[in-house]
Scaffold this active site. Structure first.
Site, PDB file in Angstrom:
ATOM      1  N   CYS A 137       0.841  -1.202   0.000  1.00  0.00           N
ATOM      2  CA  CYS A 137       0.000   0.000   0.000  1.00  0.00           C
ATOM      3  C   CYS A 137       0.876   1.252   0.000  1.00  0.00           C
ATOM      4  O   CYS A 137       1.687   1.450   0.905  1.00  0.00           O
ATOM      5  CB  CYS A 137      -0.919   0.020   1.213  1.00  0.00           C
ATOM      6  N   HIS A 204       3.638  -6.316  -7.373  1.00  0.00           N
ATOM      7  CA  HIS A 204       3.085  -5.214  -8.148  1.00  0.00           C
ATOM      8  C   HIS A 204       4.254  -4.502  -8.825  1.00  0.00           C
ATOM      9  O   HIS A 204       5.158  -4.022  -8.146  1.00  0.00           O
ATOM     10  CB  HIS A 204       2.330  -4.254  -7.226  1.00  0.00           C
ATOM     11  N   ASN A 239      -1.141  -3.197 -14.807  1.00  0.00           N
ATOM     12  CA  ASN A 239      -1.363  -3.097 -16.262  1.00  0.00           C
ATOM     13  C   ASN A 239      -2.372  -4.118 -16.784  1.00  0.00           C
ATOM     14  O   ASN A 239      -2.340  -4.458 -17.965  1.00  0.00           O
ATOM     15  CB  ASN A 239      -0.068  -3.271 -17.063  1.00  0.00           C
ATOM     16  N   ALA A 261      -6.888  -5.254  -9.858  1.00  0.00           N
ATOM     17  CA  ALA A 261      -7.676  -4.450  -8.907  1.00  0.00           C
ATOM     18  C   ALA A 261      -8.544  -3.463  -9.682  1.00  0.00           C
ATOM     19  O   ALA A 261      -9.748  -3.648  -9.803  1.00  0.00           O
ATOM     20  CB  ALA A 261      -6.749  -3.729  -7.938  1.00  0.00           C
TER      21      ALA A 261
END
Length: 538
Positions: A137, A204, A239, A261
């Site tokens: 995050c 990520h 992506n 997401a």
């Protein structure tokens, strides 16, 4: 059928782990042999390839069930704060909702203390297949709370957290991370987590600085290099806009599954390759939300994502405002029906569709090709490149410093120019049409004593405060409505005067002390009687 969560409220002493700590070895591990690595990936998770990411306030049970209908193999819970989950029973009960069809499920926690995260994970491990640690995050709240991607520099703490959970839980521990700018450091980071006990790693392909308007494109080459240097299962994130991106990412990175997401929020049917009708998907989600209740803000947020491209069109401003103020399932359904009534004839070919004007506040990137989907179909939201955003910000700053700039003009429904403050007021009224305008009419009556002041509605004499005080003073009255107690206070004063005369028989040594004590006692009794009388009258 929902699971009962009453067992989550048990005290820490009832847990299978006697004490929570990094050096404590739980008897859970001794009694339960848990699978690890690819054995866990294949036998417990079922070799998932399509994965729905953990999303705060957005991957709740209703949304997960909708995604599972559209071929999601694995879903994550929203991110839960470990300290709140462990200490607050109400937070725990509201947050952790699941059902028998909500499998496989991985529950994600954030935190920066190994003991606290373990305490929360022990309460949740019976309701999921694994516990995930949020190390990705990038938001400001994560920086303030020192969790998420802002732990990636503290490898000693991360090693302690992963080892503690791996040693004391009966389910595997997984991690979700972001990359560093330094490729070698990113690879060592992933290897450290694997060595500490992480059984599945999601990467990520963006740094923690890539967020919001500066998000930019994820770099899959980092993910490929990590894949080549660790042995545990891996998911790639970033992506993913459609099903072709899923297959392309699998081919380029060699990972075992793809997590999405934002692409999933705009099109929950992404893994099927469909571009579903927005009103159809929205209606399905509302049905799930009715079956598995969740906060209204979650529902509104999902509908705004689904209808993103429709609400960017200027003619749909009223629909956007109607959704913004809707506060119940029926009102949400009415918005969905209005969208369907407007765009279904175009979709069925009954009417020709003419391109609608885009709201001027929406910034879009111009392309040389014209291959856009119609706005009523679910489709990804493509952010502006960071370079364009920086240009826009610098241009706004330049205009703000220009004294000769043209100021923005505002107009009401009749076309009259109004101030910005007036426009904001009109918008508030539009959002709350049921609220009466102007000041409330109180139907004030004037004082019955021939003055212009409004009377007090609770006054026993039907007078204003000034006239009531004068009358109570002159005629020795009390008024409970105005709180004017002239009569009571005079009675107390008289009592003070009478006490010394009654006690004149006392000797000189006794008189001052006993008289004072008697006065205090009499005063207390008088105040008690006055209070009881006031209570009876009110």
């Amino acid at each position: 059928m929902k699971f009962s969560l009453s067992t989550l409220n048990m005290s820490q002493t009832n847990l299978t782990t006697a004490t929570v700590g990094t050096k404590t070895t739980s008897n859970v591990t001794a009694r339960h042999s848990k699978l690890e690595g690819y054995e866990f990936y294949h036998k417990i998770l079922g070799s998932p390839k399509y994965v729905v990411a953990p999303m705060v306030d957005q991957s709740e049970l209703a949304w997960r069930m909708l995604c599972r209908k559209y071929k999601a193999d694995l879903c994550y819970s929203p991110m839960f704060h470990s300290n709140l989950f462990a200490k607050d029973a109400k937070y725990r009960k509201d947050a952790l909702q699941t059902c028998s069809e909500d499998k496989p499920l991985i529950i994600q926690f954030c935190g920066n203390d190994a003991e606290t995260i373990l305490e929360a994970a022990l309460l949740a491990q019976d309701y999921c297949e694994a516990i995930d640690i949020n190390l990705g995050c990038p938001q400001a709240i994560a920086k303030r709370g020192h969790y998420g991607a802002f732990l990636q520099d503290d490898w000693h703490l991360l090693n302690e957290i992963v080892k503690t959970l791996h040693s004391n839980l009966k389910v595997p521990v997984t991690c979700k991370i972001r990359i560093f700018e330094d490729r070698d450091k990113t690879i060592r980071y992933a290897q450290m987590l694997e060595k500490a006990g992480c059984q599945l790693l999601t990467v990520h392909g963006r740094t923690r600085e890539q967020k919001g308007p500066l998000t930019g494109a994820a770099d899959w080459s980092y993910i490929r290099e990590i894949r080549e240097n660790i042995k545990i299962p891996m998911f790639a994130n970033g992506n993913i806009m459609d099903l072709k991106d899923v297959q392309r990412c699998l081919d380029e990175t060699g990972v075992d599954g793809i997590m999405t997401a934002e692409g999933n929020l705009h099109n929950p049917a992404l893994f099927t390759g469909q571009t579903a009708k927005t009103w159809f998907v929205a209606a399905e989600y509302l049905d799930y939300a009715q079956r598995y209740p969740c906060p209204i803000s979650y529902i509104r947020g999902h509908l705004f994502k689904i209808f993103h491209h429709i609400f960017n069109l200027r003619p749909n401003a009223n629909l956007r405002e109607e959704l913004a103020v809707a506060n119940g399932l029926e009102k949400f359904r009415r918005v969905v029906q209005k969208v369907q009534q407007k765009y279904e004839p175009y979709h069925e070919g009954l009417k020709p569709y003419g391109k609608e004007e885009i709201d001027p506040s929406v910034l879009i990137e111009e392309h040389e090709y014209n291959m856009c989907l119609p706005p009523w179909l679910c489709q990804p939201y493509v952010r502006l490149p960071p370079e364009i955003h920086k240009q826009v910000v610098s241009e706004k700053a330049r205009l703000a410093e220009d004294p000769s700039r043209d100021k923005r003009q505002y107009y009401d429904n009749e076309g009259k120019e109004i101030s910005r403050k007036r426009m904001k007021k009109l918008r508030r009224r539009f959002r709350r049409p049921d609220k009466p305008e102007g000041k409330h009419d109180r139907h004030l009556e004037n004082c019955h004593h021939c003055c212009c002041n409004p009377l007090g509605f609770k006054c026993v004499f039907r007078l204003c405060r000034i006239c009531c005080r004068d009358r109570c003073y002159s005629e020795n009255f009390d008024c409970l409505g105005h709180g004017i107690l002239i009569k009571s206070r005079r009675a107390k004063a008289k009592l003070y005067e009478e006490i010394p005369r009654k006690d004149s028989a006392f000797t000189e040594d006794q008189k001052p002390e006993d008289g004072l004590e008697h006065c205090k006692r009499a005063n207390q009794e008088e105040e008690l009687r006055d209070a009881l009388e006031l209570i009876r009258q009110s």
